[in-house]
Design a protein around this motif. Structure first.
Motif, PDB file in Angstrom:
ATOM      1  N   ILE A  16      30.296  35.953   3.394  1.00 21.05           N
ATOM      2  CA  ILE A  16      29.941  34.520   3.383  1.00 21.05           C
ATOM      3  C   ILE A  16      28.482  34.384   3.896  1.00 21.05           C
ATOM      4  O   ILE A  16      27.733  33.643   3.379  1.00 21.05           O
ATOM      5  CB  ILE A  16      30.510  33.799   4.482  1.00 21.05           C
ATOM      6  N   GLY A  17      27.972  35.218   4.968  1.00 26.30           N
ATOM      7  CA  GLY A  17      26.587  35.249   5.354  1.00 26.30           C
ATOM      8  C   GLY A  17      25.656  35.702   4.237  1.00 26.30           C
ATOM      9  O   GLY A  17      24.597  35.020   4.079  1.00 26.30           O
ATOM     10  N   GLY A  18      26.305  36.644   3.328  1.00 20.76           N
ATOM     11  CA  GLY A  18      25.395  37.142   2.385  1.00 20.76           C
ATOM     12  C   GLY A  18      25.256  35.690   1.187  1.00 20.76           C
ATOM     13  O   GLY A  18      23.982  35.729   0.748  1.00 20.76           O
ATOM     14  N   LEU A  19      26.123  35.360   1.050  1.00 20.38           N
ATOM     15  CA  LEU A  19      26.105  34.050   0.129  1.00 20.38           C
ATOM     16  C   LEU A  19      25.324  32.919   0.509  1.00 20.38           C
ATOM     17  O   LEU A  19      24.397  32.334  -0.117  1.00 20.38           O
ATOM     18  CB  LEU A  19      27.571  33.352  -0.205  1.00 20.38           C
ATOM     19  N   LEU A  20      25.333  32.648   2.010  1.00 23.59           N
ATOM     20  CA  LEU A  20      24.523  31.718   2.585  1.00 23.59           C
ATOM     21  C   LEU A  20      23.045  32.012   2.355  1.00 23.59           C
ATOM     22  O   LEU A  20      22.116  31.205   2.060  1.00 23.59           O
ATOM     23  CB  LEU A  20      24.696  31.543   4.065  1.00 23.59           C
ATOM     24  N   ASN A  21      22.791  33.480   2.666  1.00 24.74           N
ATOM     25  CA  ASN A  21      21.197  33.829   2.656  1.00 24.74           C
ATOM     26  C   ASN A  21      20.774  33.634   0.980  1.00 24.74           C
ATOM     27  O   ASN A  21      19.771  33.174   0.777  1.00 24.74           O
ATOM     28  CB  ASN A  21      21.163  35.377   2.680  1.00 24.74           C
ATOM     29  N   GLY A  22      21.636  33.917   0.182  1.00 23.37           N
ATOM     30  CA  GLY A  22      21.270  33.626  -1.303  1.00 23.37           C
ATOM     31  C   GLY A  22      20.946  32.287  -1.693  1.00 23.37           C
ATOM     32  O   GLY A  22      20.072  32.031  -2.378  1.00 23.37           O
ATOM     33  N   MET A  23      21.918  31.556  -0.883  1.00 26.61           N
ATOM     34  CA  MET A  23      21.785  29.997  -1.231  1.00 26.61           C
ATOM     35  C   MET A  23      20.422  29.626  -0.628  1.00 26.61           C
ATOM     36  O   MET A  23      19.783  28.667  -1.235  1.00 26.61           O
ATOM     37  CB  MET A  23      22.904  29.109  -0.702  1.00 26.61           C
ATOM     38  N   GLY A  24      19.787  30.109   0.562  1.00 23.57           N
ATOM     39  CA  GLY A  24      18.761  29.677   1.154  1.00 23.57           C
ATOM     40  C   GLY A  24      17.604  30.015   0.248  1.00 23.57           C
ATOM     41  O   GLY A  24      16.634  29.563   0.185  1.00 23.57           O
ATOM     42  N   GLU A  25      17.568  31.497  -0.384  1.00 21.34           N
ATOM     43  CA  GLU A  25      16.543  31.942  -1.159  1.00 21.34           C
ATOM     44  C   GLU A  25      16.595  31.068  -2.378  1.00 21.34           C
ATOM     45  O   GLU A  25      15.399  30.733  -2.770  1.00 21.34           O
ATOM     46  CB  GLU A  25      16.858  33.267  -1.417  1.00 21.34           C
ATOM     47  N   LEU A  26      17.712  30.793  -2.839  1.00 21.09           N
ATOM     48  CA  LEU A  26      17.557  29.948  -4.144  1.00 21.09           C
ATOM     49  C   LEU A  26      17.006  28.398  -3.953  1.00 21.09           C
ATOM     50  O   LEU A  26      16.279  27.932  -4.613  1.00 21.09           O
ATOM     51  CB  LEU A  26      18.978  29.631  -4.714  1.00 21.09           C
ATOM     52  N   ALA A  27      17.268  27.950  -2.723  1.00 18.40           N
ATOM     53  CA  ALA A  27      16.659  26.667  -2.312  1.00 18.40           C
ATOM     54  C   ALA A  27      15.306  26.722  -2.049  1.00 18.40           C
ATOM     55  O   ALA A  27      14.570  25.954  -2.487  1.00 18.40           O
ATOM     56  CB  ALA A  27      17.192  26.278  -0.838  1.00 18.40           C
ATOM     57  N   GLY A  28      14.690  27.651  -1.603  1.00 20.22           N
ATOM     58  CA  GLY A  28      13.280  27.907  -1.411  1.00 20.22           C
ATOM     59  C   GLY A  28      12.650  27.905  -2.866  1.00 20.22           C
ATOM     60  O   GLY A  28      11.703  27.380  -2.978  1.00 20.22           O
ATOM     61  N   ALA A  29      13.222  28.933  -3.716  1.00 20.81           N
ATOM     62  CA  ALA A  29      12.645  28.995  -5.000  1.00 20.81           C
ATOM     63  C   ALA A  29      12.732  27.811  -5.776  1.00 20.81           C
ATOM     64  O   ALA A  29      11.750  27.315  -6.401  1.00 20.81           O
ATOM     65  CB  ALA A  29      13.561  30.056  -5.752  1.00 20.81           C
ATOM     66  N   MET A  30      13.846  26.828  -5.552  1.00 16.79           N
ATOM     67  CA  MET A  30      13.858  25.591  -6.276  1.00 16.79           C
ATOM     68  C   MET A  30      13.082  24.665  -5.742  1.00 16.79           C
ATOM     69  O   MET A  30      12.341  23.827  -6.797  1.00 16.79           O
ATOM     70  CB  MET A  30      15.398  25.147  -6.295  1.00 16.79           C
ATOM     71  N   VAL A  31      12.539  24.644  -4.500  1.00 13.83           N
ATOM     72  CA  VAL A  31      11.591  23.581  -3.857  1.00 13.83           C
ATOM     73  C   VAL A  31      10.425  24.033  -4.573  1.00 13.83           C
ATOM     74  O   VAL A  31       9.450  23.088  -4.922  1.00 13.83           O
ATOM     75  CB  VAL A  31      11.677  23.676  -2.374  1.00 13.83           C
ATOM     76  N   ASN A  32      10.013  25.137  -4.465  1.00 11.50           N
ATOM     77  CA  ASN A  32       8.603  25.928  -5.012  1.00 11.50           C
ATOM     78  C   ASN A  32       8.335  25.322  -6.403  1.00 11.50           C
ATOM     79  O   ASN A  32       7.403  25.063  -6.738  1.00 11.50           O
ATOM     80  CB  ASN A  32       8.592  27.426  -4.713  1.00 11.50           C
ATOM     81  N   SER A  33       9.538  25.864  -7.123  1.00 11.15           N
ATOM     82  CA  SER A  33       9.387  25.505  -8.652  1.00 11.15           C
ATOM     83  C   SER A  33       9.236  24.115  -8.849  1.00 11.15           C
ATOM     84  O   SER A  33       8.497  23.607  -9.713  1.00 11.15           O
ATOM     85  CB  SER A  33      10.367  26.059  -9.379  1.00 11.15           C
ATOM     86  N   ALA A  34       9.870  23.327  -8.317  1.00 11.77           N
ATOM     87  CA  ALA A  34       9.971  21.821  -8.420  1.00 11.77           C
ATOM     88  C   ALA A  34       8.624  21.349  -8.160  1.00 11.77           C
ATOM     89  O   ALA A  34       8.219  20.442  -8.858  1.00 11.77           O
ATOM     90  CB  ALA A  34      11.032  21.091  -7.699  1.00 11.77           C
ATOM     91  N   THR A  35       7.932  21.634  -7.185  1.00 11.15           N
ATOM     92  CA  THR A  35       6.770  21.302  -6.732  1.00 11.15           C
ATOM     93  C   THR A  35       5.705  21.681  -8.030  1.00 11.15           C
ATOM     94  O   THR A  35       4.696  20.862  -8.364  1.00 11.15           O
ATOM     95  CB  THR A  35       6.278  21.595  -5.286  1.00 11.15           C
ATOM     96  N   HIS A  36       5.421  22.985  -8.146  1.00  8.55           N
ATOM     97  CA  HIS A  36       4.814  23.405  -9.305  1.00  8.55           C
ATOM     98  C   HIS A  36       4.798  22.571 -10.582  1.00  8.55           C
ATOM     99  O   HIS A  36       3.955  22.143 -11.254  1.00  8.55           O
ATOM    100  CB  HIS A  36       5.094  24.848  -9.422  1.00  8.55           C
TER     101      HIS A  36
END
Lengths: 233, 233
Positions: A16-36
């Motif tokens: 579950i922690g691994g999934l949460l980590n993946g979601m956190g990384e995805l969230a960061g990537a999405m915020v970054n891409s959306a702003t760009h």
């Protein structure tokens, strides 16, 4: 037998922690891409963020299912239960961050390619970088068990609020200057608000992470400033 | 002994249901008061909504605590577990509705007393009435076990989206007409967006309620229109 049960629980909690980590990384990537995408008028990149949101949703569902199955199967108590419930809550906020990033991406077309003046673009980018730092920092600090870092990060949300208020005022002046700016600026206003709300969800994650790690709540009141203090017409 | 356990579980689940009902009623009252406060420029009423939000938060915490204790103590499976987890999720969305109502209330001062023209006020009120109907309907239908009603209500969110898009366009025209309208209209834009988002949270509640009652998910895709279709500058 007892030890086996504990190990199985820990293993499943680790997944579950691994999934949460993946979601956190995805969230960061999405915020970054959306702003760009927003600042460069990049529709293809914006489209990627929209499809990433579907991925985010499915990861949250998977985490939820695993967490609930874990509770039902292993009946965790106290600290263990808190970790599982905390994971469900943090995943909920990460999913909301993805949703807000998607909302920014969906406005890329409406804002238009060359509508953003350089100084405004600079202000929005500055705000976005701060938000991104917070999104990336929160899961890292949780994974590292850094409670002091989480408390500091939670308080840093105030810096986002200050930047947001400045962007809000700046957008108002562009709108007042020339009515032709109004539609694009309105969409940018929502984008800036979405970034500010992403910051709020990061603080929720930080609060839950702190609680899971320490068993204690961060003090409820934190400084909060927003555009409601802006001058009225 | 078995029967005693079942009864105790049902009783505790009933208490959670009672809390959820109370949160639903509070959410409706908050949306109603926030809209009235906004359209009448009633700062005292707005202040009540802000303090109601603290009440909402504490009810959600109580519901969460009871639900988690119930899972840990009684280890419910299948339908029972679904009901408990569903209650946690519905409470989360009701709390968000209260939060959005509070955000509307907090803008009352910024919008100002006599800034809203009659036609615009009429449009916003029409949208708010639709939203209020949805908020009040969803908990009622869940309590009545009305799955068909929940499915219908979920689809009715489209009507809110249509009204929202109309209000969005109307606000743009006021801003373009006279720059002195811009600040107030910007706050009204956020208020309208908050009403639209309340509608989205109602659909989440409807989906969770449907799932708790039937064990089945409503089809994932539903029609969704928003202001992103508005003409750009």
């Amino acid at each position: 037998m007892k030890e086996h049960t504990v190990t199985a629980f820990d293993e499943e909690l680790g997944q579950i922690g691994g999934l949460l980590n993946g979601m956190g990384e995805l969230a960061g990537a999405m915020v970054n891409s959306a702003t760009h995408a927003l600042l460069a008028g990049d529709n293809a990149l914006a489209q990627r963020v929209v499809s990433d949101d579907a991925l985010m949703d499915s990861r949250q569902r998977e985490l939820d299912d695993r967490a609930i199955t874990l509770i039902a199967k292993r009946q965790p108590m106290a600290d263990d239960l808190r970790a599982v419930v905390g994971s469900i809550r943090m995943a909920g906020d990460l999913e909301r961050i993805g949703d807000l990033a998607k909302n920014i991406a969906k406005r890329v077309g409406a804002v238009g390619q060359d509508a953003i003046p350089r100084t405004l673009s600079h202000s929005i980018d500055g705000m976005a970088q701060l938000v991104l730092e917070q999104v990336r920092g929160v899961v890292e600090r949780y994974t590292a068990g850094d409670t002091a870092g989480l408390a500091a990060l939670r308080n840093d949300d105030e810096r986002i609020d200050v930047k947001y208020t400045a962007v809000f005022r700046e957008l108002l002046t562009y709108m007042m200057e020339d009515p032709r700016n109004i539609t694009a600026c309105t969409h940018l206003l929502f984008c800036a608000k979405n970034l500010e709300r992403i910051g709020d969800h990061v603080t929720n994650v930080a609060e839950n992470a702190y609680y899971v790690l320490s068993g204690e709540q961060l003090p409820a009141d934190r400084p909060k400033a927003d555009e409601m203090a802006a001058p009225t017409a």
